[in-house]
Write a protein that holds these residues in place. Structure first.
Motif, mmCIF file in Angstrom:
data_model
loop_
_atom_site.group_PDB
_atom_site.id
_atom_site.type_symbol
_atom_site.label_atom_id
_atom_site.label_comp_id
_atom_site.label_asym_id
_atom_site.label_seq_id
_atom_site.Cartn_x
_atom_site.Cartn_y
_atom_site.Cartn_z
ATOM 1 N N ILE A 93 0.837 -1.060 -0.158
ATOM 2 C CA ILE A 93 -0.024 0.057 0.192
ATOM 3 C C ILE A 93 1.094 1.343 0.040
ATOM 4 O O ILE A 93 0.579 2.138 -0.728
ATOM 5 N N ALA A 94 1.867 1.125 0.727
ATOM 6 C CA ALA A 94 2.868 2.370 0.811
ATOM 7 C C ALA A 94 3.743 2.627 -0.454
ATOM 8 O O ALA A 94 4.018 3.742 -0.828
ATOM 9 N N ALA A 95 3.741 1.550 -1.182
ATOM 10 C CA ALA A 95 4.316 1.589 -2.563
ATOM 11 C C ALA A 95 3.628 2.205 -3.650
ATOM 12 O O ALA A 95 4.370 2.664 -4.791
ATOM 13 N N VAL A 96 2.331 2.271 -3.410
ATOM 14 C CA VAL A 96 1.648 2.753 -4.549
ATOM 15 C C VAL A 96 1.354 4.226 -4.324
ATOM 16 O O VAL A 96 0.579 4.647 -3.551
ATOM 17 N N PRO A 97 2.052 4.975 -5.582
ATOM 18 C CA PRO A 97 1.757 6.341 -5.385
ATOM 19 C C PRO A 97 0.095 7.018 -5.572
ATOM 20 O O PRO A 97 -0.399 6.023 -6.431
ATOM 21 N N VAL A 98 -0.317 7.584 -4.965
ATOM 22 C CA VAL A 98 -1.884 8.015 -5.028
ATOM 23 C C VAL A 98 -1.653 9.461 -5.686
ATOM 24 O O VAL A 98 -1.206 10.398 -4.897
ATOM 25 N N LEU A 99 -1.973 9.771 -6.935
ATOM 26 C CA LEU A 99 -2.070 11.021 -7.672
ATOM 27 C C LEU A 99 -3.143 11.539 -7.824
ATOM 28 O O LEU A 99 -4.455 10.746 -7.946
ATOM 29 N N MET A 103 -3.281 13.707 -13.258
ATOM 30 C CA MET A 103 -1.672 13.778 -13.055
ATOM 31 C C MET A 103 -0.988 12.730 -13.366
ATOM 32 O O MET A 103 -1.471 11.457 -13.137
ATOM 33 N N LYS A 104 0.184 12.870 -13.691
ATOM 34 C CA LYS A 104 1.189 11.602 -14.292
ATOM 35 C C LYS A 104 2.435 11.871 -13.502
ATOM 36 O O LYS A 104 2.752 12.957 -13.226
ATOM 37 N N THR A 144 18.351 11.093 -11.404
ATOM 38 C CA THR A 144 17.018 11.303 -11.988
ATOM 39 C C THR A 144 16.175 12.405 -11.267
ATOM 40 O O THR A 144 16.523 13.011 -10.120
ATOM 41 N N ILE A 145 15.105 12.814 -11.971
ATOM 42 C CA ILE A 145 14.111 13.882 -11.575
ATOM 43 C C ILE A 145 12.794 13.230 -11.776
ATOM 44 O O ILE A 145 12.228 12.882 -12.999
ATOM 45 N N ASP A 146 11.901 12.929 -10.693
ATOM 46 C CA ASP A 146 10.644 12.586 -11.005
ATOM 47 C C ASP A 146 9.708 13.762 -11.014
ATOM 48 O O ASP A 146 9.481 14.609 -10.171
ATOM 49 N N VAL A 147 9.019 13.657 -11.990
ATOM 50 C CA VAL A 147 8.432 15.144 -12.523
ATOM 51 C C VAL A 147 6.865 14.688 -12.361
ATOM 52 O O VAL A 147 6.343 13.781 -13.014
ATOM 53 N N THR A 148 6.217 15.189 -11.310
ATOM 54 C CA THR A 148 4.682 14.970 -11.323
ATOM 55 C C THR A 148 3.987 16.269 -12.322
ATOM 56 O O THR A 148 4.278 17.550 -12.125
ATOM 57 N N HIS A 149 2.966 15.865 -13.309
ATOM 58 C CA HIS A 149 2.683 16.938 -14.137
ATOM 59 C C HIS A 149 1.478 16.372 -15.004
ATOM 60 O O HIS A 149 0.669 15.357 -14.496
ATOM 61 N N GLU A 174 18.260 10.353 -25.391
ATOM 62 C CA GLU A 174 18.610 9.061 -25.475
ATOM 63 C C GLU A 174 17.256 7.965 -25.932
ATOM 64 O O GLU A 174 17.408 6.928 -26.347
ATOM 65 N N GLY A 175 16.286 8.416 -24.989
ATOM 66 C CA GLY A 175 14.922 7.720 -25.266
ATOM 67 C C GLY A 175 13.724 8.210 -24.580
ATOM 68 O O GLY A 175 13.932 9.293 -23.714
ATOM 69 N N ILE A 176 12.920 7.887 -25.244
ATOM 70 C CA ILE A 176 11.317 8.473 -24.598
ATOM 71 C C ILE A 176 10.308 7.272 -24.626
ATOM 72 O O ILE A 176 10.160 6.803 -25.803
ATOM 73 N N GLU A 177 9.501 7.350 -23.736
ATOM 74 C CA GLU A 177 8.497 6.591 -23.638
ATOM 75 C C GLU A 177 7.511 7.094 -22.608
ATOM 76 O O GLU A 177 7.852 7.822 -21.703
ATOM 77 N N ASP A 178 6.280 6.414 -22.564
ATOM 78 C CA ASP A 178 5.227 6.923 -21.509
ATOM 79 C C ASP A 178 5.772 6.825 -20.150
ATOM 80 O O ASP A 178 6.179 5.759 -19.684
ATOM 81 N N GLY A 179 6.149 7.714 -19.596
ATOM 82 C CA GLY A 179 6.642 7.967 -18.049
ATOM 83 C C GLY A 179 8.048 8.054 -18.153
ATOM 84 O O GLY A 179 8.558 7.825 -16.741
ATOM 85 N N LYS A 180 8.705 7.799 -18.944
ATOM 86 C CA LYS A 180 10.265 7.817 -18.785
ATOM 87 C C LYS A 180 11.040 8.663 -19.914
ATOM 88 O O LYS A 180 10.431 8.817 -21.325
#
Length: 186
Positions: A93-99, A103-104, A144-149, A174-180
């Motif tokens: 439960i703690a590992a699941v991010p609640v947005l 938001m992504k 890394t930078i985790d971006v909430t957007h 170098e690369g782009i995909e959904d969420g990365k």
């Protein structure tokens, strides 16, 4: 004769209890697997949290039923199993991010960047209109930078390109995909 009949009935009841215990133990293992799957699937956070809670409740219920079937040492083992399942459920439960809705989170990985430039890059990402939060992690080899957007990952990259022209260009992607998004500066 009466004694034999009583022993036969007792043996049937004991073997029935063992079969029930094995079935309940199978439910516990299945419940633990479901909790693990829930932790791995962070997409659909609200559903995952609800599923993890339901699975944890089922597992605890099964362990409580097991406690009644065993005495002494086996009961302690069942309690230990219940504690392990409860801990796994809490961790899931703690590992699941609640947005918030809409938001992504996109993880921007940058290699070949120093700390001062990473801080400047983080500030330029925060200046993008759809960004609500960033979390920066520095490492000399890969940061890394985790971006909430609010936008898609592609649109985030476009916004970052506009606000960070002095840090990276298209040739650094170098690369782009959904969420990365992966960037290499050096």
């Amino acid at each position: 004769m009466k004694t034999r009949f009583t022993l036969l009935v007792a043996m049937i009841m004991i073997s029935g209890s063992s079969v029930m215990a094995q079935g309940l133990l199978g439910k516990i293992v299945s419940g633990a697997a479901k909790v693990s799957e829930t932790a791995n699937g962070a997409n659909g956070a609200a559903t995952s949290v609800g599923g993890a809670l339901g699975t944890a409740e089922q597992a605890v219920g099964a362990v409580n039923q097991l406690k009644g079937l065993f005495g002494g040492k086996k009961k302690k083992e069942a309690e230990a199993a219940a504690a392990a399942i409860a801990t796994a459920a809490a961790n899931a439960i703690a590992a699941v991010p609640v947005l918030p809705a809409g938001m992504k989170i996109t993880t921007v990985t940058v290699t070949g960047i120093d700390y001062a430039t990473l801080k400047k890059f983080n500030e330029s990402i925060q200046a993008c209109g759809s960004v609500t939060e960033t979390k920066m992690k520095f490492n000399s080899t890969s940061s890394t930078i985790d971006v909430t957007h609010k936008e898609s990952t592609d649109n985030l990259l476009k916004l970052m390109s506009e606000t960070s022209k002095d840090i990276f260009t298209d040739k650094n992607i170098e690369g782009i995909e959904d969420g990365k998004i992966a960037l290499k500066l050096k």
